[in-house]
Design a protein around this motif. Sequence first.
Motif, PDB file in Angstrom:
ATOM      1  N   ARG A   1       0.567  -1.162   0.334  1.00  0.00           N
ATOM      2  CA  ARG A   1      -0.236   0.176   0.155  1.00  0.00           C
ATOM      3  C   ARG A   1       1.236   1.205   0.080  1.00  0.00           C
ATOM      4  NH1 ARG A   1      -5.191   1.156   1.344  1.00  0.00           N
ATOM      5  NH2 ARG A   1      -5.689   2.874   2.615  1.00  0.00           N
TER       6      ARG A   1
ATOM      7  N   GLY B   1      -2.177  -2.942  -4.540  1.00  0.00           N
ATOM      8  CA  GLY B   1      -2.019  -2.445  -3.166  1.00  0.00           C
ATOM      9  C   GLY B   1      -3.012  -1.096  -2.454  1.00  0.00           C
ATOM     10  N   SER B   2      -2.099   0.168  -3.721  1.00  0.00           N
ATOM     11  CA  SER B   2      -2.187   1.041  -3.234  1.00  0.00           C
ATOM     12  C   SER B   2      -4.037   1.484  -3.353  1.00  0.00           C
ATOM     13  CB  SER B   2      -1.249   1.800  -4.156  1.00  0.00           C
ATOM     14  OG  SER B   2      -0.211   1.483  -4.049  1.00  0.00           O
TER      15      SER B   2
END
Length: 374
Positions: A239, A287-288
């Motif tokens: 992230r 994931g971001s």
Amino acid sequence: MQSNPLLFPSKPHYEILDGLRGVAALIVVAYHLFEIYAVEPYYTVPIINHGYLAVDFFFVLSGFVIGYAYDDRWGKMTMKDFFKRRVIRLQPMVVLGAVIGAICYYFGDGTMFPHIGETPVWLLLLVMLAGCLLLPTAVPIRQPWNEMFPLNGPAWSLFYEYIANILYAVGLRRLSKRWLTVFVLLAGLLIVGQAIGSEAGSIMGGHELTGNHVRLGLTRVLYPFFCGLLLFRMGRLIRLRGGFWLCSLFLALLLFFPRPEVSWQNGLYECVAILVLFPLIVLTGAGSPIRGRFSVSVCKFLGDISFPLYIIHYPIAYLFYAYVAERKLTIGESWPLMLAVGVGCVLLAYAALKLYDEPVRQWLRNRFLRHKAN
């Protein structure tokens, strides 16, 4: 009444991965436009020196997305259903790319491709049909190049993506994470052996129908595709705030990075990029978070045009090559035309998406995936 097993609810997209695919496609277009100025002995393209590695990045993305889209559907979905979906997703634009390639073919006759004028129409139509079916051919209608898809060179990567899809569906999807890890590590050794062990110190290749290029094509698809699948199954995402813009910048830097003069050093660079850095970019993109209307819109637009742009731009690049070679233009003289061709390819890709690809895929889904329940 039994519900139709072919009707699955749509899964949300990874918007940043869609956007990154579009960024890579734009870089590929730029790389191919600069390709007319490639220099030997290692066919180094100026400015975008490692643009060919975008194909390996595409393969990582594809493996990740295939795992996300289909891993949990086996049991409710047959192998036939899987292949129907993949053909419907990919084949319409493959057909359009071959047709555009055939239309553009004769306009490229001249210094760059002097044999075009000698090609009979029946042979051109035969090669176009093979291209529409994504069947490689050794017919040398674009000498001095010997591409397996001479009307649309980049189709070679779709050919190997289909092979990866077949391997996934037929058996490799059943591998546990442990055995999939072993497979990926072994496939990675093939990348290392080619990139560092070859005289050129590069993974470049796969576009010809020769033993060496077929081996290269398989080498280039096996690790990235199944690494992407493994990344999805591991589920350990990264992230990062501003993930799309940072990942896009990092990807561009990797593809623009100058080629080291020593071959083994270039091979080492390519190994690090393919084996480590591309997977990290995919994990970060997946994931971001993505926030802001502008970022979302950019990712959606880039994701939408990515495949049409990739698969239809090269026939137009052939015409650009022919024009530049005939007039012996330098980069300084040709860059306005180069920019116009690039913008034109983006506009054509968007038109193809809206006027052809989306309607055709919708019709095919309605015709072949939405049967009435018995």
